[in-house]
Design a protein around this motif. Sequence first.
Motif, short mmCIF file in Angstrom:
data_model
loop_
_atom_site.label_atom_id
_atom_site.label_comp_id
_atom_site.label_asym_id
_atom_site.label_seq_id
_atom_site.Cartn_x
_atom_site.Cartn_y
_atom_site.Cartn_z
N ILE A 187 45.46 45.03 43.25
CA ILE A 187 45.70 44.08 42.16
C ILE A 187 45.01 44.58 40.90
N TRP A 188 45.76 44.81 39.87
CA TRP A 188 45.22 45.37 38.62
C TRP A 188 45.53 44.43 37.47
N LEU A 189 44.50 44.16 36.67
CA LEU A 189 44.65 43.21 35.57
C LEU A 189 45.42 43.82 34.41
N HIS A 190 45.19 45.10 34.18
CA HIS A 190 45.80 45.73 33.00
C HIS A 190 46.69 46.91 33.38
N GLY A 191 47.21 46.90 34.59
CA GLY A 191 48.11 47.98 34.97
C GLY A 191 47.45 48.93 35.95
N ALA A 192 48.22 49.40 36.95
CA ALA A 192 47.68 50.19 38.05
C ALA A 192 47.86 51.68 37.85
N ASP A 193 48.69 52.10 36.88
CA ASP A 193 49.01 53.51 36.75
C ASP A 193 47.90 54.25 36.02
N LEU A 194 47.95 55.58 36.12
CA LEU A 194 46.91 56.43 35.54
C LEU A 194 46.71 56.15 34.05
N VAL A 195 47.82 56.04 33.33
CA VAL A 195 47.73 55.85 31.88
C VAL A 195 47.01 54.54 31.53
N SER A 196 47.37 53.46 32.22
CA SER A 196 46.74 52.16 31.95
C SER A 196 45.26 52.19 32.28
N ILE A 197 44.94 52.79 33.43
CA ILE A 197 43.53 52.83 33.85
C ILE A 197 42.72 53.66 32.87
N ARG A 198 43.30 54.79 32.44
CA ARG A 198 42.60 55.64 31.49
C ARG A 198 42.37 54.88 30.17
N GLU A 199 43.38 54.10 29.77
CA GLU A 199 43.24 53.34 28.53
C GLU A 199 42.14 52.28 28.66
N SER A 200 42.08 51.66 29.83
CA SER A 200 41.03 50.65 30.05
C SER A 200 39.66 51.28 29.90
N ILE A 201 39.50 52.50 30.46
CA ILE A 201 38.20 53.17 30.40
C ILE A 201 37.92 53.64 28.98
N ALA A 202 38.93 54.23 28.35
CA ALA A 202 38.73 54.82 27.02
C ALA A 202 38.46 53.75 25.97
N LYS A 203 39.33 52.77 25.89
CA LYS A 203 39.23 51.80 24.79
C LYS A 203 38.50 50.52 25.15
N GLY A 204 38.29 50.33 26.45
CA GLY A 204 37.66 49.09 26.87
C GLY A 204 38.67 47.96 26.90
N ARG A 205 38.28 46.87 27.51
CA ARG A 205 39.15 45.68 27.57
C ARG A 205 38.25 44.47 27.37
N SER A 206 38.83 43.44 26.79
CA SER A 206 38.06 42.20 26.79
C SER A 206 39.02 41.08 27.12
N GLY A 207 38.61 40.26 28.03
CA GLY A 207 39.46 39.13 28.43
C GLY A 207 38.73 37.84 28.12
N VAL A 208 39.38 36.98 27.34
CA VAL A 208 38.73 35.73 26.99
C VAL A 208 39.47 34.56 27.62
N MET A 209 38.77 33.82 28.42
CA MET A 209 39.27 32.53 28.89
C MET A 209 38.57 31.49 28.04
N PRO A 210 39.32 30.74 27.22
CA PRO A 210 38.64 29.77 26.35
C PRO A 210 37.98 28.66 27.18
N ALA A 211 36.95 28.07 26.61
CA ALA A 211 36.31 26.92 27.26
C ALA A 211 37.10 25.67 26.90
N TRP A 212 37.28 24.81 27.89
CA TRP A 212 38.07 23.59 27.66
C TRP A 212 37.24 22.33 27.78
N GLY A 213 35.97 22.49 28.10
CA GLY A 213 35.11 21.33 28.34
C GLY A 213 34.79 20.57 27.06
#
Lengths: 303, 238
Positions: A248-274
């Motif tokens: 299970i991959w959040l941003h893609g399982a292929d080599l290119v996607s994984i390399r991009e995740s490592i190179a550029k970083g990723r940030s995932g924001v789940m907003p607060a609803w409370g």
Amino acid sequence: MSDNQEVSTTGHQWDDDEGYPLQEYNNPLPKWWLYTFYATIVWSVIYWILYPAWPVGGDFTKGVLGWSMHKELREELDEANAKKKNVNEQLARMSLQEIAKKNDLLQYSISGGKAIFGDNCAPCHGQGGIGSKAGGFPNLTDDDWLYGGSLETIQETITQGRTGQMPAHLKATGGAFDEAQVNDLTQYVLSFSGRSQDAAANKRGDALFHGDAGCNNCHGDQGNGSLKGTAGGQALPPVGAPNLTDAIWLHGADLVSIRESIAKGRSGVMPAWGKGSKEVGRELDPLAIKQVTLYVHSLGGGR
Amino acid sequence: MQHATIEKSIPLMAILTLVLVSIGGLVEIVPLFFIKGTIEKVDGMRPYTPLELKGRDIYIREGCYNCHSQMIRPFRDEAERYGHYSLAAESMYDHPFQWGSKRTGPDLARIGGKYSNQWHHAHMMRPQNVVPESVMPAYPWLAKNALDYGDIDKRLRALSKVGVPYTEEQISSAKQDLMAQALAGGDPAGLNKRYGNKVTKDDFDGQPDKISELDALVAYLQMLGTLVDFSGYQAQTR
């Protein structure tokens, strides 16, 4: 009006020198139409008296019925809330675990939660919580959790929000490593799922992963994520670092996607609803969050 | 009075026409003189920041109003889905207002803060990626196009002429405020001083070093419906 009836004219004749007098008929409006028209005028006056109508000196005429759209809305909402009051109070008192044990309350919560989810959560997590690769929005129907799939953790995630930060590693995008090192790391990450093609790069990546890049501090020594993984025998901080060893991959399982995740970083924001959260325009009350929690938990992955 | 009498006398006809048009005109125009009294007094409304204003221009340019309204009506179904009904005060700085009358897509009056910037980015690139059943077209060029804000101070000036209370200071520092809202660095203190502390400064489009049209549009969308402080708002019996 039939032709053989006498119809009066406006009385004026044009062109009568030519022998073809032009005249204009003066056809009265049909009676039913005329009286309907008068009736609408009378009705408008009645309407002004009964309902809010005319702006006068900074205020407006309120009408003798005292009706207002906003009052009607408040009454409707109050009525709807009164109907739900008993069961909602019961739900508010009960813990998530207790609700989960009572089937009728659970079903009530799940169907309420589904409606709230459809409006507020589905834009990112998809209808039915299937997630979306496009923005790295997690699938909620599987059992691969970033922060935990228990009722309490899901409730906490919704109430407080989450921010996942995968830093950039490539020098060009603000990281500390060169192209070759990023490629090595990519090979090593692929090796978790048995897909590494380059043993030498894999080995160099391994050293970086557990060394200079410090990936293991979040993803764990075995790469199985902050939830399950450990680093040097220690439990990991709850930072939401994904498990890299499953399919299970959040941003893609292929080599290119994984390399991009490592190179550029990723940030995932789940907003607060409370309540009191400044992040969102619309807060969900604790009861709504409970219902969404139970709904999400019911999607298949709940622990 | 007979038709003939009226039709044969030009002065009489002119006078009666004038009387009729005046009544119609008065009924339609006079209420506008009292319109100030119908705008609720609320806390929090402020003129748009320069970046939000540019976003609003893009919203209009792309014709978003053709499918999205910005008007939550006081009905139970709308209140439960979209939140508090729209107030007149909330569109008092809009020239023209974006109420719209067509809802192929959802109402956007309170879209601000509902979704993350990241979601808006993904959604604009290709709506179906995040909402598979969506019929909304994609707007990928917004992220590519650099925002043209050379005339932003003139736009503020123009709006101030029709009653939006932009100060001279806000107009003269428009460019600087626009950059401060979209880019790291800049002068966020100045932006906050001029537009309040609630202004969101962010990298709205996921491209930290660039001010794109998407930056402006997302900044605008993220502000929509969030300005009024409803905690202090007593719903009048209207």
